[in-house]
Design a protein around this motif. Structure first.
Motif, PDB file in Angstrom:
ATOM      1  N   GLN A  48       1.604  -6.333  -1.732  1.00  0.00           N
ATOM      2  CA  GLN A  48       0.643  -5.274  -1.392  1.00  0.00           C
ATOM      3  C   GLN A  48      -0.596  -5.862  -0.722  1.00  0.00           C
ATOM      4  O   GLN A  48      -1.096  -5.316   0.259  1.00  0.00           O
ATOM      5  N   HIS A  49      -1.052  -6.966  -1.223  1.00  0.00           N
ATOM      6  CA  HIS A  49      -2.220  -7.618  -0.616  1.00  0.00           C
ATOM      7  C   HIS A  49      -1.913  -8.051   0.817  1.00  0.00           C
ATOM      8  O   HIS A  49      -2.730  -7.865   1.713  1.00  0.00           O
ATOM      9  N   TRP A  51       0.244  -6.767   2.830  1.00  0.00           N
ATOM     10  CA  TRP A  51       0.296  -5.566   3.660  1.00  0.00           C
ATOM     11  C   TRP A  51      -1.111  -5.117   4.033  1.00  0.00           C
ATOM     12  O   TRP A  51      -1.377  -4.734   5.164  1.00  0.00           O
ATOM     13  N   THR A  52      -2.016  -5.170   3.075  1.00  0.00           N
ATOM     14  CA  THR A  52      -3.403  -4.779   3.332  1.00  0.00           C
ATOM     15  C   THR A  52      -4.010  -5.663   4.422  1.00  0.00           C
ATOM     16  O   THR A  52      -4.749  -5.163   5.283  1.00  0.00           O
TER      17      THR A  52
END
Length: 55
Positions: A48-49, A51-52
């Motif tokens: 997720q990080h 992707w951010t």
């Protein structure tokens, strides 16, 4: 090519290597990461990080 253009190209290449390295550590492809993002369900906080950072 100007020196600014060369520096930008090098930075882009460095970024791509960084992202590819992170994906390799996670054991997923860019496409898989995008699928996880589309579902809103990431396999890990690291995915997720990442992707951010790249979105």
């Amino acid at each position: 090519m100007t020196s600014d253009e060369q520096e930008r190209r090098q930075a882009d290449e460095d970024w791509d290597r960084f992202v590819d390295g992170q994906l390799a550590e996670l054991g997923i492809s860019r496409d898989e990461l995008a699928r996880q993002a589309a579902r809103g369900e990431f396999e890990s906080a690291s995915a997720q990080h990442l992707w951010t950072l790249i979105s």
